[in-house]
Design a protein around this motif. Sequence first.
Motif, PDB file in Angstrom:
ATOM      1  N   VAL A 122       2.339   0.791  12.637  1.00  0.00           N
ATOM      2  CA  VAL A 122       3.606   0.483  11.993  1.00  0.00           C
ATOM      3  C   VAL A 122       4.145   1.770  11.387  1.00  0.00           C
ATOM      4  O   VAL A 122       3.476   2.410  10.569  1.00  0.00           O
ATOM      5  CB  VAL A 122       3.442  -0.576  10.883  1.00  0.00           C
ATOM      6  CG1 VAL A 122       4.790  -0.910  10.249  1.00  0.00           C
ATOM      7  CG2 VAL A 122       2.768  -1.834  11.418  1.00  0.00           C
ATOM      8  N   VAL A 123       5.325   2.163  11.814  1.00  0.00           N
ATOM      9  CA  VAL A 123       6.024   3.308  11.236  1.00  0.00           C
ATOM     10  C   VAL A 123       6.901   2.730  10.129  1.00  0.00           C
ATOM     11  O   VAL A 123       7.863   2.004  10.400  1.00  0.00           O
ATOM     12  CB  VAL A 123       6.858   4.066  12.293  1.00  0.00           C
ATOM     13  CG1 VAL A 123       7.562   5.249  11.672  1.00  0.00           C
ATOM     14  CG2 VAL A 123       5.978   4.494  13.472  1.00  0.00           C
ATOM     15  N   CYS A 124       6.543   3.028   8.900  1.00  0.00           N
ATOM     16  CA  CYS A 124       7.114   2.331   7.747  1.00  0.00           C
ATOM     17  C   CYS A 124       8.394   2.979   7.231  1.00  0.00           C
ATOM     18  O   CYS A 124       8.481   3.402   6.076  1.00  0.00           O
ATOM     19  CB  CYS A 124       6.079   2.247   6.652  1.00  0.00           C
ATOM     20  SG  CYS A 124       4.610   1.340   7.125  1.00  0.00           S
ATOM     21  N   HIS A 125       9.366   3.089   8.102  1.00  0.00           N
ATOM     22  CA  HIS A 125      10.725   3.470   7.719  1.00  0.00           C
ATOM     23  C   HIS A 125      11.654   2.975   8.819  1.00  0.00           C
ATOM     24  O   HIS A 125      11.219   2.630   9.912  1.00  0.00           O
ATOM     25  CB  HIS A 125      10.871   4.980   7.479  1.00  0.00           C
ATOM     26  CG  HIS A 125      10.678   5.813   8.699  1.00  0.00           C
ATOM     27  ND1 HIS A 125      11.624   5.952   9.674  1.00  0.00           N
ATOM     28  CD2 HIS A 125       9.627   6.557   9.090  1.00  0.00           C
ATOM     29  CE1 HIS A 125      11.174   6.760  10.622  1.00  0.00           C
ATOM     30  NE2 HIS A 125       9.953   7.131  10.299  1.00  0.00           N
ATOM     31  N   SER A 126      12.923   2.951   8.511  1.00  0.00           N
ATOM     32  CA  SER A 126      13.882   2.397   9.471  1.00  0.00           C
ATOM     33  C   SER A 126      14.628   3.469  10.258  1.00  0.00           C
ATOM     34  O   SER A 126      15.470   3.145  11.083  1.00  0.00           O
ATOM     35  CB  SER A 126      14.889   1.510   8.751  1.00  0.00           C
ATOM     36  OG  SER A 126      15.587   2.257   7.780  1.00  0.00           O
ATOM     37  N   GLY A 127      14.313   4.724  10.012  1.00  0.00           N
ATOM     38  CA  GLY A 127      14.985   5.805  10.713  1.00  0.00           C
ATOM     39  C   GLY A 127      14.563   5.879  12.171  1.00  0.00           C
ATOM     40  O   GLY A 127      13.616   5.222  12.612  1.00  0.00           O
ATOM     41  N   ALA A 128      15.274   6.713  12.916  1.00  0.00           N
ATOM     42  CA  ALA A 128      14.978   6.869  14.351  1.00  0.00           C
ATOM     43  C   ALA A 128      13.578   7.449  14.550  1.00  0.00           C
ATOM     44  O   ALA A 128      13.089   8.218  13.731  1.00  0.00           O
ATOM     45  CB  ALA A 128      16.010   7.784  14.992  1.00  0.00           C
ATOM     46  N   ILE A 129      12.948   7.039  15.643  1.00  0.00           N
ATOM     47  CA  ILE A 129      11.689   7.647  16.056  1.00  0.00           C
ATOM     48  C   ILE A 129      11.847   8.120  17.491  1.00  0.00           C
ATOM     49  O   ILE A 129      12.638   7.583  18.254  1.00  0.00           O
ATOM     50  CB  ILE A 129      10.491   6.677  15.942  1.00  0.00           C
ATOM     51  CG1 ILE A 129      10.690   5.436  16.810  1.00  0.00           C
ATOM     52  CG2 ILE A 129      10.240   6.287  14.492  1.00  0.00           C
ATOM     53  CD1 ILE A 129       9.460   4.564  16.902  1.00  0.00           C
ATOM     54  N   HIS A 130      11.108   9.150  17.842  1.00  0.00           N
ATOM     55  CA  HIS A 130      11.153   9.712  19.189  1.00  0.00           C
ATOM     56  C   HIS A 130       9.722   9.889  19.675  1.00  0.00           C
ATOM     57  O   HIS A 130       8.936  10.571  19.020  1.00  0.00           O
ATOM     58  CB  HIS A 130      11.869  11.069  19.198  1.00  0.00           C
ATOM     59  CG  HIS A 130      13.246  11.016  18.635  1.00  0.00           C
ATOM     60  ND1 HIS A 130      14.322  10.616  19.380  1.00  0.00           N
ATOM     61  CD2 HIS A 130      13.713  11.277  17.403  1.00  0.00           C
ATOM     62  CE1 HIS A 130      15.393  10.631  18.623  1.00  0.00           C
ATOM     63  NE2 HIS A 130      15.045  11.039  17.409  1.00  0.00           N
ATOM     64  N   LEU A 131       9.375   9.250  20.788  1.00  0.00           N
ATOM     65  CA  LEU A 131       8.069   9.458  21.401  1.00  0.00           C
ATOM     66  C   LEU A 131       8.172  10.695  22.275  1.00  0.00           C
ATOM     67  O   LEU A 131       8.956  10.723  23.225  1.00  0.00           O
ATOM     68  CB  LEU A 131       7.649   8.239  22.218  1.00  0.00           C
ATOM     69  CG  LEU A 131       7.478   6.945  21.416  1.00  0.00           C
ATOM     70  CD1 LEU A 131       7.143   5.791  22.355  1.00  0.00           C
ATOM     71  CD2 LEU A 131       6.409   7.111  20.356  1.00  0.00           C
ATOM     72  N   LEU A 132       7.417  11.713  21.968  1.00  0.00           N
ATOM     73  CA  LEU A 132       7.553  12.984  22.653  1.00  0.00           C
ATOM     74  C   LEU A 132       6.747  13.063  23.944  1.00  0.00           C
ATOM     75  O   LEU A 132       7.170  13.715  24.879  1.00  0.00           O
ATOM     76  CB  LEU A 132       7.161  14.117  21.715  1.00  0.00           C
ATOM     77  CG  LEU A 132       8.021  14.183  20.442  1.00  0.00           C
ATOM     78  CD1 LEU A 132       7.542  15.285  19.537  1.00  0.00           C
ATOM     79  CD2 LEU A 132       9.485  14.368  20.785  1.00  0.00           C
ATOM     80  N   ALA A 149       0.838  -1.200   0.000  1.00  0.00           N
ATOM     81  CA  ALA A 149       0.000   0.000   0.000  1.00  0.00           C
ATOM     82  C   ALA A 149       0.871   1.248   0.000  1.00  0.00           C
ATOM     83  O   ALA A 149       2.019   1.230   0.452  1.00  0.00           O
ATOM     84  CB  ALA A 149      -0.911   0.000   1.221  1.00  0.00           C
ATOM     85  N   LYS A 150       0.309   2.330  -0.499  1.00  0.00           N
ATOM     86  CA  LYS A 150       1.040   3.606  -0.538  1.00  0.00           C
ATOM     87  C   LYS A 150       1.524   4.013   0.856  1.00  0.00           C
ATOM     88  O   LYS A 150       2.611   4.569   1.010  1.00  0.00           O
ATOM     89  CB  LYS A 150       0.128   4.676  -1.120  1.00  0.00           C
ATOM     90  CG  LYS A 150       0.830   5.925  -1.515  1.00  0.00           C
ATOM     91  CD  LYS A 150      -0.122   6.848  -2.253  1.00  0.00           C
ATOM     92  CE  LYS A 150       0.650   7.961  -2.907  1.00  0.00           C
ATOM     93  NZ  LYS A 150      -0.228   8.822  -3.696  1.00  0.00           N
ATOM     94  N   ALA A 151       0.755   3.732   1.888  1.00  0.00           N
ATOM     95  CA  ALA A 151       1.123   4.089   3.261  1.00  0.00           C
ATOM     96  C   ALA A 151       2.393   3.383   3.715  1.00  0.00           C
ATOM     97  O   ALA A 151       3.104   3.875   4.582  1.00  0.00           O
ATOM     98  CB  ALA A 151      -0.017   3.765   4.221  1.00  0.00           C
ATOM     99  N   ALA A 152       2.691   2.230   3.149  1.00  0.00           N
ATOM    100  CA  ALA A 152       3.875   1.475   3.566  1.00  0.00           C
ATOM    101  C   ALA A 152       5.172   2.065   3.010  1.00  0.00           C
ATOM    102  O   ALA A 152       6.245   1.577   3.311  1.00  0.00           O
ATOM    103  CB  ALA A 152       3.745   0.016   3.144  1.00  0.00           C
ATOM    104  N   ASP A 153       5.065   3.122   2.245  1.00  0.00           N
ATOM    105  CA  ASP A 153       6.245   3.765   1.671  1.00  0.00           C
ATOM    106  C   ASP A 153       6.592   5.015   2.477  1.00  0.00           C
ATOM    107  O   ASP A 153       6.368   6.142   2.056  1.00  0.00           O
ATOM    108  CB  ASP A 153       5.982   4.119   0.211  1.00  0.00           C
ATOM    109  CG  ASP A 153       7.218   4.655  -0.493  1.00  0.00           C
ATOM    110  OD1 ASP A 153       8.340   4.411  -0.015  1.00  0.00           O
ATOM    111  OD2 ASP A 153       7.053   5.321  -1.527  1.00  0.00           O
TER     112      ASP A 153
END
Length: 72
Positions: free
Chosen positions: A61-71, A17-21
């Motif tokens: 699902v956050v569809c990338h491998s970069g860092a994420i930060h829960l604020l 799906a487009k969202a997975a990009d």
Amino acid sequence: MSRLSTADTWIRLIFSAKAADGHVIRRNVDWIDREVGRDRFLREVRARGFHLIQTSDQFIVVCHSGAIHLLF
């Protein structure tokens, strides 16, 4: 969304799906358990290098491998 015939079909559709990009996919945990199985879903998310968050009865699902930060 109607029930798909196989877990393989569901996995292929959701992750193509487009969202997975680089975006976000959200699904109900019970729906995941019923359609593809939690273990299979976790393996598929991990294999793609994506991030998985569970909140209440939803998987996000956050569809990338970069860092994420829960604020907060």
